[in-house]
Enzyme design. Structure first.
Site, PDB file in Angstrom:
ATOM      1  N   HIS A 234      -3.718   5.310   0.810  1.00 20.57           N
ATOM      2  CA  HIS A 234      -4.747   4.466   0.205  1.00 20.57           C
ATOM      3  C   HIS A 234      -6.076   4.807   0.858  1.00 20.57           C
ATOM      4  O   HIS A 234      -6.127   5.239   2.021  1.00 20.57           O
ATOM      5  CB  HIS A 234      -4.442   2.989   0.438  1.00 20.57           C
ATOM      6  CG  HIS A 234      -3.229   2.503  -0.288  1.00 20.57           C
ATOM      7  ND1 HIS A 234      -2.948   1.154  -0.414  1.00 20.57           N
ATOM      8  CD2 HIS A 234      -2.226   3.156  -0.910  1.00 20.57           C
ATOM      9  CE1 HIS A 234      -1.828   1.005  -1.101  1.00 20.57           C
ATOM     10  NE2 HIS A 234      -1.369   2.206  -1.403  1.00 20.57           N
TER      11      HIS A 234
ATOM     12  N   GLU B  90      -8.325   3.000   2.192  1.00 19.95           N
ATOM     13  CA  GLU B  90      -8.540   2.305   3.465  1.00 19.95           C
ATOM     14  C   GLU B  90      -7.788   2.975   4.610  1.00 19.95           C
ATOM     15  O   GLU B  90      -8.326   3.132   5.710  1.00 19.95           O
ATOM     16  CB  GLU B  90      -8.074   0.835   3.376  1.00 19.95           C
ATOM     17  CG  GLU B  90      -8.743   0.021   2.308  1.00 19.95           C
ATOM     18  CD  GLU B  90      -7.960  -0.046   1.008  1.00 19.95           C
ATOM     19  OE1 GLU B  90      -7.947  -1.122   0.392  1.00 19.95           O
ATOM     20  OE2 GLU B  90      -7.365   0.980   0.612  1.00 19.95           O
TER      21      GLU B  90
ATOM     22  N   CYS C 263      -2.801  -2.371   3.877  1.00 18.85           N
ATOM     23  CA  CYS C 263      -4.126  -2.012   4.360  1.00 18.85           C
ATOM     24  C   CYS C 263      -4.751  -3.147   5.160  1.00 18.85           C
ATOM     25  O   CYS C 263      -5.397  -2.906   6.190  1.00 18.85           O
ATOM     26  CB  CYS C 263      -5.021  -1.604   3.197  1.00 18.85           C
ATOM     27  SG  CYS C 263      -4.477  -0.065   2.417  1.00 18.85           S
TER      28      CYS C 263
END
Length: 150
Positions: A54, A56, A87
């Protein structure tokens, strides 16, 4: 919400992610002391065949490597979508100072929806959270991406 150059950068990262065939989510980590961008990226789940890639997570990894520390207490995250539980937990562990996000994620969010990681009593660090910055543009990117997939 007033415009933010850092959210604009996160939105540009989301657009680059979309061009790669990824869900259009972008993230930028900014040093709150001097305003410099420490790391910026967009989702790379498909490209890297990694469900944890992801935006993040990628910027957390890059910033930790660049700064030589797992503690990122002077950094602010700008991300186009509310972080998921994975995250959000990583952001708490990294001690990120502030999380600024664009669109809410009622289905998969982990900050103000779903698991609400920062509200859990076992979470030792709770960053400041600012929601809705660049929300309309972030939501539109996601909406058009998923409409094109249907």
């Amino acid at each position: 919400m007033k415009p933010s150059p850092h959210m604009d950068r996160a939105l540009a990262e989301a657009e680059r992610a979309q061009a790669r065939g990824e869900v259009p989510i972008g993230a930028v980590l900014v040093d709150s002391v001097n305003g410099s961008v420490v790391a910026a990226d967009g989702n790379r789940v498909v490209e890297q065949h990694d469900p944890t890639a992801h935006a993040e997570m990628l910027v957390l990894r890059a910033a930790s490597a660049a700064l030589g520390s797992e503690r990122l207490g002077t950094l602010d995250l700008y991300v186009t979508l509310e972080p998921c539980a994975m995250c959000a937990a990583a952001l708490a562990l990294a001690r990120v100072r502030r999380v600024v996000y664009g669109a809410p994620d009622p289905k998969g969010g982990g900050v103000e929806h779903g698991a609400r990681i920062f509200a859990q009593p076992t979470t030792h660090h709770r960053p400041e959270v600012v929601a809705g910055v660049g929300e309309a543009r972030a939501a539109e990117l996601l909406r058009t991406f998923f409409q094109s997939r249907r």
